[in-house]
Design an enzyme around this catalytic site. Sequence first.
Site, PDB file in Angstrom:
ATOM      1  N   ARG A  63      -8.964   0.631  11.395  1.00 27.12           N
ATOM      2  CA  ARG A  63      -7.730   0.887  12.140  1.00 27.12           C
ATOM      3  C   ARG A  63      -7.022  -0.421  12.532  1.00 27.12           C
ATOM      4  O   ARG A  63      -6.314  -0.480  13.537  1.00 27.12           O
ATOM      5  CB  ARG A  63      -8.007   1.743  13.385  1.00 27.12           C
ATOM      6  CG  ARG A  63      -8.573   3.100  13.038  1.00 27.12           C
ATOM      7  CD  ARG A  63      -8.902   3.922  14.272  1.00 27.12           C
ATOM      8  NE  ARG A  63      -9.618   5.126  13.900  1.00 27.12           N
ATOM      9  CZ  ARG A  63      -9.045   6.258  13.465  1.00 27.12           C
ATOM     10  NH1 ARG A  63      -7.750   6.332  13.373  1.00 27.12           N
ATOM     11  NH2 ARG A  63      -9.774   7.298  13.135  1.00 27.12           N
ATOM     12  N   LYS A 110      -2.581  -2.622   8.375  1.00 25.95           N
ATOM     13  CA  LYS A 110      -2.681  -4.080   8.543  1.00 25.95           C
ATOM     14  C   LYS A 110      -1.796  -4.794   7.528  1.00 25.95           C
ATOM     15  O   LYS A 110      -1.326  -4.217   6.575  1.00 25.95           O
ATOM     16  CB  LYS A 110      -4.134  -4.516   8.380  1.00 25.95           C
ATOM     17  CG  LYS A 110      -4.837  -4.756   9.710  1.00 25.95           C
ATOM     18  CD  LYS A 110      -4.239  -5.930  10.476  1.00 25.95           C
ATOM     19  CE  LYS A 110      -4.701  -5.878  11.926  1.00 25.95           C
ATOM     20  NZ  LYS A 110      -3.847  -6.619  12.835  1.00 25.95           N
ATOM     21  N   ASP A 152      -2.188  -6.697   5.116  1.00 26.16           N
ATOM     22  CA  ASP A 152      -3.087  -7.162   4.057  1.00 26.16           C
ATOM     23  C   ASP A 152      -2.402  -8.218   3.189  1.00 26.16           C
ATOM     24  O   ASP A 152      -1.452  -7.904   2.461  1.00 26.16           O
ATOM     25  CB  ASP A 152      -3.546  -5.956   3.244  1.00 26.16           C
ATOM     26  CG  ASP A 152      -4.221  -4.922   4.155  1.00 26.16           C
ATOM     27  OD1 ASP A 152      -4.870  -5.335   5.130  1.00 26.16           O
ATOM     28  OD2 ASP A 152      -4.077  -3.725   3.895  1.00 26.16           O
ATOM     29  N   ASP A 174      -7.692  -7.088   1.701  1.00 30.37           N
ATOM     30  CA  ASP A 174      -7.423  -5.786   2.320  1.00 30.37           C
ATOM     31  C   ASP A 174      -8.198  -5.677   3.628  1.00 30.37           C
ATOM     32  O   ASP A 174      -9.270  -6.264   3.775  1.00 30.37           O
ATOM     33  CB  ASP A 174      -7.842  -4.662   1.353  1.00 30.37           C
ATOM     34  CG  ASP A 174      -7.438  -3.292   1.875  1.00 30.37           C
ATOM     35  OD1 ASP A 174      -6.407  -3.199   2.578  1.00 30.37           O
ATOM     36  OD2 ASP A 174      -8.139  -2.310   1.568  1.00 30.37           O
ATOM     37  N   ASP A 226      -4.514  -1.690  -1.655  1.00 39.62           N
ATOM     38  CA  ASP A 226      -3.293  -2.476  -1.859  1.00 39.62           C
ATOM     39  C   ASP A 226      -3.064  -2.808  -3.329  1.00 39.62           C
ATOM     40  O   ASP A 226      -3.996  -3.135  -4.056  1.00 39.62           O
ATOM     41  CB  ASP A 226      -3.384  -3.776  -1.054  1.00 39.62           C
ATOM     42  CG  ASP A 226      -3.340  -3.483   0.427  1.00 39.62           C
ATOM     43  OD1 ASP A 226      -2.267  -3.083   0.901  1.00 39.62           O
ATOM     44  OD2 ASP A 226      -4.384  -3.596   1.088  1.00 39.62           O
ATOM     45  N   TYR A 237       1.787   0.243  15.105  1.00 36.69           N
ATOM     46  CA  TYR A 237       0.804  -0.019  14.066  1.00 36.69           C
ATOM     47  C   TYR A 237       0.999   0.919  12.885  1.00 36.69           C
ATOM     48  O   TYR A 237       1.005   2.124  13.033  1.00 36.69           O
ATOM     49  CB  TYR A 237      -0.619   0.124  14.623  1.00 36.69           C
ATOM     50  CG  TYR A 237      -1.645  -0.147  13.568  1.00 36.69           C
ATOM     51  CD1 TYR A 237      -1.825  -1.435  13.068  1.00 36.69           C
ATOM     52  CD2 TYR A 237      -2.401   0.878  13.030  1.00 36.69           C
ATOM     53  CE1 TYR A 237      -2.734  -1.685  12.066  1.00 36.69           C
ATOM     54  CE2 TYR A 237      -3.320   0.636  12.026  1.00 36.69           C
ATOM     55  CZ  TYR A 237      -3.475  -0.652  11.555  1.00 36.69           C
ATOM     56  OH  TYR A 237      -4.379  -0.902  10.551  1.00 36.69           O
ATOM     57  N   ASP A 261       0.889  -1.161   0.000  1.00 38.07           N
ATOM     58  CA  ASP A 261       0.000   0.000   0.000  1.00 38.07           C
ATOM     59  C   ASP A 261       0.925   1.209   0.000  1.00 38.07           C
ATOM     60  O   ASP A 261       1.648   1.434   0.968  1.00 38.07           O
ATOM     61  CB  ASP A 261      -0.862  -0.063   1.269  1.00 38.07           C
ATOM     62  CG  ASP A 261      -1.661   1.213   1.524  1.00 38.07           C
ATOM     63  OD1 ASP A 261      -1.513   2.189   0.767  1.00 38.07           O
ATOM     64  OD2 ASP A 261      -2.422   1.220   2.509  1.00 38.07           O
TER      65      ASP A 261
END
Length: 380
Positions: A267, A233, A235, A130, A52, A230, A11
Amino acid sequence: MNTTLSVIKADVGSIGGHVAPSRQLLDTVSRHVAHGLDGLLSDYFVGSTGDDIAILMVHDRGTGNAAVHELAWDAFRAGTEAARGQGLYGAGQDLLIDSLSGNVKGMGPAVAEFEIQERSNEPFLMFLADKTEPGAYNLPLYLAFADPMNTAGLLLTPEINKGFRFRVQDVNYTDGDRLIDLNAPEDLYDLAALLRDNGRFVVESIWSRHHGDQAAVVSTTRLQNIAGKYTGKDDPVMLVRVQKQFPATGEILAPFGIAHYVGGFMRGSHVGPLMPVPHGTTCSYFDGPPIVSCWGFCVHEGRLTEPMDLFQHPFWDLVRTRAADKAMEIRRQGFSGPAMLPYSELEYGGIVHILERLERRFSIRAARTVEPLRTAESVS
Ligand code: 13P
Ligand code: 13P
Ligand code: MG
Ligand code: MG
């Protein structure tokens, strides 16, 4: 002929929040990867799902090849520049280091690749999800490769009847790849005991027990372990070979009809149903729901056919409607209980600071001793 399929996804920026890459960003990445046809790649494909972008590269240099990884990295760097130029949100989000030396594994992008001996016809599937995590594929893979209730081929086809070997990775371990091999069907309960925990134990690859060929590979990157906080994610991407000595395409796709609950919604901190969608689908409701797309290809002498969009079929409209219902149902309880991921999955987020601050305000109340009740008998 030996062919390597390498899919590297990242991403590097999106429009309107974590929604979708711009046309210009996708074109920039594609143009850059096309340079690889000058002697490095025999073919390539670029696709997107949510925010992504996945680059599928076909070559003969084996897995972890520095030149192939650098090509993808440079394409994502060029994409990042385009994203910055357009002011896209999260430009360069998944590129966690400034310069690359060798292999992109552990540097932010997700990687899934295998080297195969091409069959005379070599159908395979590429999945891109995603707003979720690599463990999202655990249940579909378990059902497709180990459960005869899903995969009739386990009963009907001698090559499949010997079962499959699952290589499972403990993705919390960061000093290397901590792996265990378990055989289906003998080790089914042990396998289930690990795969129930999508956040920690992830199917890394699957191998045929009939001839030893690799059937599937999943990206197992955990961005929070790389970045220490963080950053989005993980993905995940996945490649799966199908037909003949492997499950049929439909047997691999069928478990996605469950739209099972996975981590990664909003999130990266909530639980939502995994909705199978056509490629290029954006994210919407509550930055989600988690979505998965699937392209079907054949590869022949290093060349790809055109892609088939396998979740575009009208059948999946019903699954999507059910997934939307499931998404709204779990959202009704907001932050409460299983709607949100456990503390261990949030430990790099802001909630840690709230809990640390509250730590100091907790006090211990002394346990009160309760007087035994005096009964009439004990008084007399
Ligand atoms: P075809 O007869 O159309 O090749 O299909 C075979 C199959 O097993 C599909 O599940
Ligand atoms: P991505 O990991 O897809 O960038 O999403 C991040 C996020 O937090 C969305 O709510
Ligand atoms: Mg994003
Ligand atoms: Mg994403």
